[in-house]
Design an enzyme around this catalytic site. Structure first.
Site, PDB file in Angstrom:
ATOM      1  N   GLY A  88      14.089 -78.844  46.180  1.00 42.20           N
ATOM      2  CA  GLY A  88      12.972 -78.678  47.187  1.00 42.20           C
ATOM      3  C   GLY A  88      11.730 -78.953  46.613  1.00 42.20           C
ATOM      4  O   GLY A  88      10.752 -78.708  47.438  1.00 42.20           O
ATOM      5  N   LYS A  91      20.333 -74.197  54.618  1.00 36.49           N
ATOM      6  CA  LYS A  91      19.566 -72.846  54.454  1.00 36.49           C
ATOM      7  C   LYS A  91      19.151 -72.233  55.544  1.00 36.49           C
ATOM      8  O   LYS A  91      20.040 -72.048  56.634  1.00 36.49           O
ATOM      9  CB  LYS A  91      18.110 -73.334  53.509  1.00 36.49           C
ATOM     10  CG  LYS A  91      18.477 -74.084  52.433  1.00 36.49           C
ATOM     11  CD  LYS A  91      17.559 -74.340  51.592  1.00 36.49           C
ATOM     12  CE  LYS A  91      17.791 -75.375  50.435  1.00 36.49           C
ATOM     13  NZ  LYS A  91      16.848 -75.568  49.296  1.00 36.49           N
ATOM     14  N   GLU A 150      18.653 -70.316  44.733  1.00 39.34           N
ATOM     15  CA  GLU A 150      18.056 -69.419  45.681  1.00 39.34           C
ATOM     16  C   GLU A 150      18.432 -68.066  45.621  1.00 39.34           C
ATOM     17  O   GLU A 150      18.044 -66.943  45.615  1.00 39.34           O
ATOM     18  CB  GLU A 150      17.815 -70.095  46.940  1.00 39.34           C
ATOM     19  CG  GLU A 150      16.821 -71.213  46.890  1.00 39.34           C
ATOM     20  CD  GLU A 150      16.850 -72.177  48.011  1.00 39.34           C
ATOM     21  OE1 GLU A 150      17.423 -71.994  49.126  1.00 39.34           O
ATOM     22  OE2 GLU A 150      16.244 -73.303  47.858  1.00 39.34           O
ATOM     23  N   HIS A 156      24.081 -70.648  44.494  1.00 35.07           N
ATOM     24  CA  HIS A 156      22.876 -71.306  44.895  1.00 35.07           C
ATOM     25  C   HIS A 156      21.814 -70.675  43.968  1.00 35.07           C
ATOM     26  O   HIS A 156      21.612 -69.452  43.870  1.00 35.07           O
ATOM     27  CB  HIS A 156      22.513 -71.387  46.393  1.00 35.07           C
ATOM     28  CG  HIS A 156      21.797 -72.461  46.527  1.00 35.07           C
ATOM     29  ND1 HIS A 156      20.504 -72.629  46.354  1.00 35.07           N
ATOM     30  CD2 HIS A 156      21.746 -73.956  46.861  1.00 35.07           C
ATOM     31  CE1 HIS A 156      19.597 -73.619  46.833  1.00 35.07           C
ATOM     32  NE2 HIS A 156      20.451 -74.583  46.962  1.00 35.07           N
ATOM     33  N   SER A 184      16.476 -82.557  45.719  1.00 37.11           N
ATOM     34  CA  SER A 184      15.720 -83.723  46.116  1.00 37.11           C
ATOM     35  C   SER A 184      16.580 -85.042  46.438  1.00 37.11           C
ATOM     36  O   SER A 184      15.788 -86.171  46.014  1.00 37.11           O
ATOM     37  CB  SER A 184      14.393 -83.863  45.348  1.00 37.11           C
ATOM     38  OG  SER A 184      13.821 -82.364  45.578  1.00 37.11           O
ATOM     39  N   GLU A 200      22.778 -78.301  39.781  1.00 31.26           N
ATOM     40  CA  GLU A 200      21.465 -78.361  40.519  1.00 31.26           C
ATOM     41  C   GLU A 200      20.382 -77.870  39.614  1.00 31.26           C
ATOM     42  O   GLU A 200      19.977 -76.602  39.662  1.00 31.26           O
ATOM     43  CB  GLU A 200      21.446 -77.580  41.800  1.00 31.26           C
ATOM     44  CG  GLU A 200      22.539 -78.099  42.681  1.00 31.26           C
ATOM     45  CD  GLU A 200      22.119 -77.517  44.025  1.00 31.26           C
ATOM     46  OE1 GLU A 200      21.904 -78.230  45.072  1.00 31.26           O
ATOM     47  OE2 GLU A 200      21.833 -76.430  44.543  1.00 31.26           O
ATOM     48  N   ASN A 255      23.032 -78.504  52.933  1.00 30.10           N
ATOM     49  CA  ASN A 255      22.816 -77.180  52.951  1.00 30.10           C
ATOM     50  C   ASN A 255      21.516 -76.663  53.676  1.00 30.10           C
ATOM     51  O   ASN A 255      20.488 -77.178  53.386  1.00 30.10           O
ATOM     52  CB  ASN A 255      22.832 -76.551  51.497  1.00 30.10           C
ATOM     53  CG  ASN A 255      21.916 -75.347  51.377  1.00 30.10           C
ATOM     54  OD1 ASN A 255      22.245 -74.466  52.423  1.00 30.10           O
ATOM     55  ND2 ASN A 255      21.543 -74.750  50.431  1.00 30.10           N
TER      56      ASN A 255
HETATM   57  C1  PEP Z   1      19.579 -77.451  47.819  1.00 26.82           C
HETATM   58  O1  PEP Z   1      19.393 -76.648  48.381  1.00 26.82           O
HETATM   59  O2  PEP Z   1      20.839 -77.265  47.155  1.00 26.82           O
HETATM   60  C2  PEP Z   1      18.877 -78.551  47.224  1.00 26.82           C
HETATM   61  C3  PEP Z   1      19.311 -79.365  46.743  1.00 26.82           C
HETATM   62  O3  PEP Z   1      17.703 -78.821  48.196  1.00 26.82           O
HETATM   63  P1  PEP Z   1      16.752 -80.273  48.139  1.00 26.82           P
HETATM   64  O4  PEP Z   1      17.724 -81.223  48.456  1.00 26.82           O
HETATM   65  O5  PEP Z   1      15.798 -79.844  49.217  1.00 26.82           O
HETATM   66  O6  PEP Z   1      16.228 -80.368  46.946  1.00 26.82           O
END
Ligand code: PEP
Length: 250
Positions: free
Chosen positions: A173, A11, A97, A95, A213, A167, A9
Protein backbone atom coordinates in the site's frame (compact mmCIF):
# COMPACT_ATOMS: atom_id res chain seq x y z
CA UNK A 1 6.05 -25.58 -14.42
CA UNK A 2 4.07 -23.97 -11.61
CA UNK A 3 0.78 -22.38 -12.67
CA UNK A 4 0.62 -18.71 -11.80
CA UNK A 5 -1.95 -17.24 -9.45
CA UNK A 6 -3.17 -13.65 -9.43
CA UNK A 7 -5.10 -12.94 -6.24
CA UNK A 8 -6.86 -9.71 -5.36
CA UNK A 9 -7.31 -8.62 -1.76
CA UNK A 10 -10.06 -6.04 -1.53
CA UNK A 11 -9.46 -5.39 2.18
CA UNK A 12 -12.32 -3.33 3.70
CA UNK A 13 -13.53 -1.96 0.37
CA UNK A 14 -16.65 -2.59 -1.73
CA UNK A 15 -20.29 -2.90 -0.84
CA UNK A 16 -22.57 -5.48 -2.45
CA UNK A 17 -23.46 -2.98 -5.19
CA UNK A 18 -19.75 -2.28 -5.81
CA UNK A 19 -19.07 -6.04 -5.94
CA UNK A 20 -21.72 -6.66 -8.61
CA UNK A 21 -20.47 -3.67 -10.62
CA UNK A 22 -16.85 -4.89 -10.38
CA UNK A 23 -17.61 -8.35 -11.74
CA UNK A 24 -19.89 -7.14 -14.49
CA UNK A 25 -16.97 -5.06 -15.81
CA UNK A 26 -14.22 -7.55 -14.96
CA UNK A 27 -15.67 -10.81 -16.34
CA UNK A 28 -15.76 -9.74 -20.01
CA UNK A 29 -12.19 -8.44 -19.71
CA UNK A 30 -10.85 -11.88 -18.72
CA UNK A 31 -13.36 -14.03 -20.64
CA UNK A 32 -11.98 -16.88 -22.69
CA UNK A 33 -8.44 -16.55 -21.42
CA UNK A 34 -7.32 -18.93 -18.70
CA UNK A 35 -3.88 -17.48 -18.30
CA UNK A 36 -3.54 -18.18 -14.60
CA UNK A 37 -5.53 -19.07 -11.51
CA UNK A 38 -7.63 -16.05 -10.52
CA UNK A 39 -8.71 -15.37 -6.95
CA UNK A 40 -10.62 -12.46 -5.43
CA UNK A 41 -10.95 -11.89 -1.68
CA UNK A 42 -13.88 -9.56 -0.95
CA UNK A 43 -14.93 -8.54 2.56
CA UNK A 44 -16.98 -11.21 4.39
CA UNK A 45 -20.28 -9.45 3.70
CA UNK A 46 -19.74 -9.57 -0.08
CA UNK A 47 -18.60 -13.21 -0.34
CA UNK A 48 -21.97 -14.66 -1.33
CA UNK A 49 -22.58 -11.88 -3.85
CA UNK A 50 -19.11 -12.46 -5.34
CA UNK A 51 -19.63 -16.25 -5.48
CA UNK A 52 -22.90 -15.70 -7.32
CA UNK A 53 -21.29 -13.19 -9.70
CA UNK A 54 -18.43 -15.50 -10.73
CA UNK A 55 -20.56 -18.63 -11.24
CA UNK A 56 -19.62 -20.29 -14.53
CA UNK A 57 -16.19 -18.59 -14.64
CA UNK A 58 -12.85 -19.91 -13.40
CA UNK A 59 -12.51 -17.18 -10.77
CA UNK A 60 -12.29 -18.43 -7.19
CA UNK A 61 -13.38 -16.47 -4.15
CA UNK A 62 -11.35 -16.20 -0.95
CA UNK A 63 -11.84 -15.09 2.62
CA UNK A 64 -9.44 -12.42 3.90
CA UNK A 65 -9.12 -14.05 7.30
CA UNK A 66 -10.45 -17.04 9.23
CA UNK A 67 -10.84 -18.08 12.84
CA UNK A 68 -8.52 -20.66 14.38
CA UNK A 69 -11.58 -22.26 15.95
CA UNK A 70 -14.23 -24.38 14.26
CA UNK A 71 -17.06 -22.71 16.19
CA UNK A 72 -17.72 -21.14 19.57
CA UNK A 73 -18.24 -17.94 21.52
CA UNK A 74 -15.84 -15.80 19.46
CA UNK A 75 -17.69 -12.59 18.67
CA UNK A 76 -16.84 -11.18 15.28
CA UNK A 77 -14.99 -14.26 14.01
CA UNK A 78 -15.83 -16.35 10.94
CA UNK A 79 -14.90 -20.04 10.77
CA UNK A 80 -13.39 -22.07 7.96
CA UNK A 81 -16.51 -24.26 7.52
CA UNK A 82 -18.56 -21.05 7.20
CA UNK A 83 -16.25 -19.73 4.47
CA UNK A 84 -16.33 -23.05 2.64
CA UNK A 85 -20.12 -23.22 2.87
CA UNK A 86 -20.38 -19.67 1.51
CA UNK A 87 -18.46 -20.80 -1.57
CA UNK A 88 -14.87 -19.74 -0.79
CA UNK A 89 -12.07 -21.91 -2.12
CA UNK A 90 -9.14 -19.94 -0.70
CA UNK A 91 -8.38 -17.90 2.39
CA UNK A 92 -5.67 -15.34 3.10
CA UNK A 93 -3.93 -16.03 6.42
CA UNK A 94 -1.40 -13.91 8.32
CA UNK A 95 -1.64 -10.80 6.16
CA UNK A 96 0.69 -8.14 7.57
CA UNK A 97 -2.29 -5.92 8.43
CA UNK A 98 -3.66 -8.76 10.57
CA UNK A 99 -0.25 -9.32 12.16
CA UNK A 100 0.43 -5.65 12.83
CA UNK A 101 -2.99 -4.16 13.58
CA UNK A 102 -4.67 -7.17 15.17
CA UNK A 103 -1.65 -8.74 16.88
CA UNK A 104 -1.80 -12.05 15.04
CA UNK A 105 1.09 -14.32 15.90
CA UNK A 106 2.85 -17.10 14.02
CA UNK A 107 1.02 -19.53 16.28
CA UNK A 108 -2.35 -18.07 15.19
CA UNK A 109 -1.23 -18.43 11.58
CA UNK A 110 -0.36 -22.11 12.11
CA UNK A 111 -3.73 -22.86 13.77
CA UNK A 112 -5.72 -20.96 11.13
CA UNK A 113 -3.87 -22.76 8.36
CA UNK A 114 -4.76 -26.16 9.83
CA UNK A 115 -8.39 -25.12 10.27
CA UNK A 116 -8.60 -23.88 6.68
CA UNK A 117 -7.08 -27.08 5.29
CA UNK A 118 -9.46 -29.21 7.33
CA UNK A 119 -12.36 -27.43 5.60
CA UNK A 120 -10.89 -27.95 2.15
CA UNK A 121 -9.82 -24.32 1.69
CA UNK A 122 -6.49 -23.40 0.12
CA UNK A 123 -4.63 -21.10 2.52
CA UNK A 124 -2.55 -18.24 1.12
CA UNK A 125 -0.08 -17.81 3.98
CA UNK A 126 1.55 -14.36 4.04
CA UNK A 127 5.04 -13.64 5.35
CA UNK A 128 7.27 -10.60 5.11
CA UNK A 129 9.66 -8.30 6.89
CA UNK A 130 9.20 -4.69 7.97
CA UNK A 131 11.41 -1.83 6.82
CA UNK A 132 13.23 -1.90 10.17
CA UNK A 133 13.90 -5.63 9.80
CA UNK A 134 15.30 -5.10 6.32
CA UNK A 135 17.43 -2.11 7.39
CA UNK A 136 18.84 -4.20 10.25
CA UNK A 137 19.71 -7.05 7.85
CA UNK A 138 17.12 -9.31 9.49
CA UNK A 139 15.00 -10.21 6.46
CA UNK A 140 15.99 -13.88 6.32
CA UNK A 141 15.80 -14.24 10.09
CA UNK A 142 12.24 -12.87 10.11
CA UNK A 143 11.13 -15.02 7.17
CA UNK A 144 12.69 -18.06 8.77
CA UNK A 145 10.92 -17.35 12.08
CA UNK A 146 7.56 -16.83 10.36
CA UNK A 147 8.06 -20.01 8.33
CA UNK A 148 9.07 -22.05 11.39
CA UNK A 149 6.19 -20.70 13.48
CA UNK A 150 3.57 -21.15 10.75
CA UNK A 151 3.85 -23.58 7.80
CA UNK A 152 6.36 -25.80 9.65
CA UNK A 153 3.49 -27.09 11.81
CA UNK A 154 1.99 -28.84 8.77
CA UNK A 155 2.50 -32.39 7.58
CA UNK A 156 4.13 -32.71 4.13
CA UNK A 157 0.73 -33.55 2.64
CA UNK A 158 -0.84 -30.46 4.21
CA UNK A 159 2.08 -28.31 3.11
CA UNK A 160 1.53 -29.39 -0.49
CA UNK A 161 -1.94 -27.78 -0.34
CA UNK A 162 -0.92 -24.25 0.67
CA UNK A 163 0.26 -21.20 -1.24
CA UNK A 164 2.61 -18.69 0.30
CA UNK A 165 2.79 -14.95 -0.34
CA UNK A 166 5.98 -12.98 0.25
CA UNK A 167 4.75 -9.53 1.18
CA UNK A 168 7.42 -7.13 2.43
CA UNK A 169 5.51 -4.85 4.79
CA UNK A 170 7.34 -1.78 3.46
CA UNK A 171 5.90 -2.40 -0.01
CA UNK A 172 2.24 -2.91 0.93
CA UNK A 173 0.00 0.00 0.00
CA UNK A 174 3.03 2.32 -0.16
CA UNK A 175 3.60 2.43 -3.92
CA UNK A 176 7.14 1.09 -3.24
CA UNK A 177 7.50 -2.25 -4.98
CA UNK A 178 10.36 -4.59 -4.14
CA UNK A 179 12.70 -4.82 -7.10
CA UNK A 180 12.26 -8.08 -8.99
CA UNK A 181 15.69 -9.16 -7.68
CA UNK A 182 14.82 -8.43 -4.03
CA UNK A 183 11.54 -10.33 -4.39
CA UNK A 184 13.24 -13.27 -6.13
CA UNK A 185 15.91 -13.51 -3.41
CA UNK A 186 13.23 -13.70 -0.70
CA UNK A 187 11.30 -16.31 -2.65
CA UNK A 188 14.45 -18.37 -3.13
CA UNK A 189 15.08 -18.20 0.60
CA UNK A 190 11.52 -19.32 1.43
CA UNK A 191 11.82 -22.17 -1.07
CA UNK A 192 15.04 -23.21 0.64
CA UNK A 193 13.23 -23.24 4.01
CA UNK A 194 10.54 -25.46 2.43
CA UNK A 195 13.17 -27.79 1.00
CA UNK A 196 14.96 -28.15 4.34
CA UNK A 197 11.79 -28.80 6.34
CA UNK A 198 9.85 -30.88 3.79
CA UNK A 199 11.60 -31.99 0.58
CA UNK A 200 13.04 -30.65 -2.65
CA UNK A 201 9.91 -31.91 -4.37
CA UNK A 202 7.70 -29.91 -2.00
CA UNK A 203 9.88 -26.84 -2.40
CA UNK A 204 9.82 -26.88 -6.16
CA UNK A 205 6.04 -27.42 -6.30
CA UNK A 206 5.32 -24.61 -3.82
CA UNK A 207 3.72 -21.56 -5.39
CA UNK A 208 4.92 -18.31 -3.83
CA UNK A 209 3.12 -15.09 -4.76
CA UNK A 210 4.71 -11.67 -4.44
CA UNK A 211 2.66 -8.89 -2.85
CA UNK A 212 3.44 -5.20 -2.43
CA UNK A 213 2.26 -2.43 -4.78
CA UNK A 214 1.93 -4.69 -7.83
CA UNK A 215 0.50 -2.64 -10.71
CA UNK A 216 0.07 -3.09 -14.47
CA UNK A 217 3.24 -1.06 -15.03
CA UNK A 218 5.53 -3.22 -12.88
CA UNK A 219 4.10 -6.73 -13.31
CA UNK A 220 6.25 -7.49 -16.34
CA UNK A 221 9.55 -7.07 -14.48
CA UNK A 222 8.31 -9.03 -11.48
CA UNK A 223 6.94 -11.94 -13.49
CA UNK A 224 10.18 -12.14 -15.48
CA UNK A 225 11.62 -13.73 -12.33
CA UNK A 226 10.83 -17.41 -12.47
CA UNK A 227 10.85 -17.58 -8.68
CA UNK A 228 7.63 -15.51 -8.64
CA UNK A 229 4.54 -17.62 -9.17
CA UNK A 230 2.05 -14.79 -9.30
CA UNK A 231 0.93 -11.85 -7.21
CA UNK A 232 -1.22 -10.93 -4.26
CA UNK A 233 -2.62 -7.53 -5.15
CA UNK A 234 -4.32 -4.95 -2.93
CA UNK A 235 -4.98 -1.50 -4.44
CA UNK A 236 -4.78 -2.52 -8.11
CA UNK A 237 -7.35 -5.29 -7.60
CA UNK A 238 -10.09 -2.78 -6.82
CA UNK A 239 -10.32 -1.54 -10.37
CA UNK A 240 -11.59 -4.07 -12.95
CA UNK A 241 -9.36 -2.75 -15.71
CA UNK A 242 -6.12 -2.76 -13.76
CA UNK A 243 -6.84 -6.15 -12.20
CA UNK A 244 -7.72 -7.58 -15.63
CA UNK A 245 -4.46 -6.17 -17.00
CA UNK A 246 -2.54 -8.07 -14.29
CA UNK A 247 -4.45 -11.29 -14.94
CA UNK A 248 -4.04 -11.03 -18.69
CA UNK A 249 -0.32 -10.34 -18.36
CA UNK A 250 0.24 -13.35 -16.12
C1 PEP B 1 -1.89 -6.52 0.01
O1 PEP B 1 -2.76 -5.97 0.67
O2 PEP B 1 -1.68 -7.73 0.16
C2 PEP B 1 -1.12 -5.71 -0.95
C3 PEP B 1 -0.10 -6.27 -1.53
O3 PEP B 1 -1.54 -4.42 -1.15
P1 PEP B 1 -1.00 -3.40 -2.29
O4 PEP B 1 -1.01 -4.15 -3.59
O5 PEP B 1 -1.98 -2.27 -2.28
O6 PEP B 1 0.37 -2.99 -1.89
Amino acid sequence: MRRRVIAGNWKMYKTLTDTRAFFSSFLPLVAGAKPCDMVVAPPFTAISTAVEAVKGSSIAIAGQNVSWSQEGAFTGEVSAPMLAEAGCRYVIIGHSERRQLFRETDDNVAKKTLMALASGLTPIVCLGETQEDRDAGLTEEVLSRQFSGGPCALTPEEFSRILMAYEPVWAIGTGRTATPEIAAAAHRFLRRCAGEKFSIRHASALRILYGGSVKPDNIRGLMAQEELDGALVGGASLDPESFAALVNFA
